[in-house]
Design a protein around this motif. Structure first.
Motif, PDB file in Angstrom:
ATOM      1  N   ASP A  33      17.211   4.697 -56.667  1.00 49.09           N
ATOM      2  CA  ASP A  33      18.517   4.135 -57.009  1.00 49.09           C
ATOM      3  C   ASP A  33      19.302   3.817 -55.732  1.00 49.09           C
ATOM      4  N   GLU A  57      28.680   1.747 -59.659  1.00 50.90           N
ATOM      5  CA  GLU A  57      28.019   3.038 -59.481  1.00 50.90           C
ATOM      6  C   GLU A  57      28.943   4.235 -59.670  1.00 50.90           C
ATOM      7  N   ASP A  84      24.039  -3.106 -62.035  1.00 48.23           N
ATOM      8  CA  ASP A  84      23.225  -1.906 -62.186  1.00 48.23           C
ATOM      9  C   ASP A  84      22.062  -2.138 -61.228  1.00 48.23           C
ATOM     10  N   LEU A  86      19.692  -0.468 -60.056  1.00 43.73           N
ATOM     11  CA  LEU A  86      18.376  -0.102 -60.587  1.00 43.73           C
ATOM     12  C   LEU A  86      18.571   0.381 -62.018  1.00 43.73           C
TER      13      LEU A  86
HETATM   14 MG    MG Z   1      22.328   2.604 -62.325  1.00 50.28          MG
END
Ligand code: MG
Ligand code: VTB
Ligand code: MG
Length: 321
Positions: A33, A57, A84, A86
């Protein structure tokens, strides 16, 4: 937004995928991430927009980069940005399908500032637009969607996150005779799939993350699909957050145009692992190859972008964790 920005945003999701894909199967979802955030952040800073992260995040105190409220971009037209970096960290950690790096951009004030809570979703593609109603039973929705797609319910494939909370809708889909694809994580990727004919997915339903709901809505808006949603606050604090957003009736159905307002929206996703429409990132000695989808609401153009990245500039792509 100028059309040239479209390709700028592919570079953003590509960078996140190129960095984080290195950790596929390593059992390190936090590391993966972080790499995606780094990749996305570094490229975003050069994109000529005056962006504000509205879905990101987390808050400033919990996230050093891409936090909600962070200003990103090199300056230009004011836009809302949802990311987003990841989506599907567990999937990458285990080397499973369905993980993407994703970004959505719309005019300032256009993206629902969805808090980090659950959202009930019902998503379909263009041919079933106008057929869905979250207040109707699952069976009735499936009947209408099947009608829209000119097929039987038994020719529909419904994607659902495999969670205990979905026992009832899974049961109802089975009773109606629809085929089901239970996924372990990642409900943004199937929101894109249901909007694209030939993906093998026709409906996405169930409760997932609200931020992911807005990202899925941005994709479906560009694709000409449809979505209805409802925030599901479980705690008093979450209820208060809804109120603070002006949502006093939490049972209110949010339409696709409530989730993504206006007529200016861009969506880009790059596959980290395989998705039905895109091949997961591949690395080779001197570079990597990524597969992305990028679309723009205004023109309705959907581009699948297959890119070879060369690592001549090693420092830029090196992975340190
Ligand atoms: Mg995320
Ligand atoms: C949801 C879904 C996401 O995580 O947020 C899910 O929308 C978390 O739900 O796509 P659970 O609490 O039930 O695990 C994802 O699957 C991945 O971010
Ligand atoms: Mg996510």
């Amino acid at each position: 937004m100028d059309r040239v920005l479209t390709l700028e945003f592919v570079r953003v999701t590509e960078a996140a995928a190129v960095k984080s894909g290195r950790l596929m199967g390593m059992g390190n979802k936090i590391g993966a991430d972080q790499l995606a955030v780094d990749g996305m952040h570094s490229i975003l800073s050069s994109v000529p927009v005056d962006g504000t992260v509205v879905i990101g995040e987390g808050e400033l105190d919990e996230a050093p980069m891409l936090y909600i409220g962070e200003k990103v971009g090199a300056g230009g037209i004011p836009v809302d940005i949802a990311v987003d970096p990841l989506e599907g960290t567990n999937l990458v950690a285990k080397g499973q399908d369905g993980a993407i790096a994703v970004i959505a951009i719309a005019g300032k004030g256009s993206l629902l500032h969805a808090p980090d809570m659950y959202m009930e979703k019902l998503c379909v593609g263009p041919r079933a637009k106008g057929c869905i109603d979250l207040n109707m039973p699952v069976k009735e929705n499936l009947r209408r969607i099947a009608e829209g797609l000119q097929r039987g319910i038994d020719d529909l494939t419904v994607v659902i996150l495999g969670r205990e909370r979905h026992a009832d809708i899974i049961h109802e889909c089975r009773e109606a005779g629809a085929r089901i694809k239970l996924i372990s994580d990642g409900d943004v990727s199937p929101a894109v799939d249901v909007g694209i004919e030939g993906s093998g997915a026709h409906v996405l339903m169930g409760i997932g993350g609200a931020p992911e709901g807005v990202l899925g809505a941005a994709a479906l808006k560009c694709l000409g699909g449809d979505m209805q949603a409802r925030l599901i606050p479980y705690t008093e604090e979450e209820r208060k957050r809804c109120e603070a957003m002006g949502i006093t009736d939490v049972n209110k159905i949010l339409t696709i145009d409530d989730l993504v307002k206006g007529d200016d929206c861009i969506f880009s996703a790059t596959a980290v692992t395989n998705t039905p429409m895109m091949k997961g990132i591949q690395y080779f000695g001197s570079g990597a190859r990524t597969s992305s989808v990028v679309m723009r609401y205004k023109s309705g153009t959907i581009r699948f972008v297959d890119t070879i990245h060369r690592f001549d500039n090693k420092a830029k792509w090196s992975v340190h964790i």
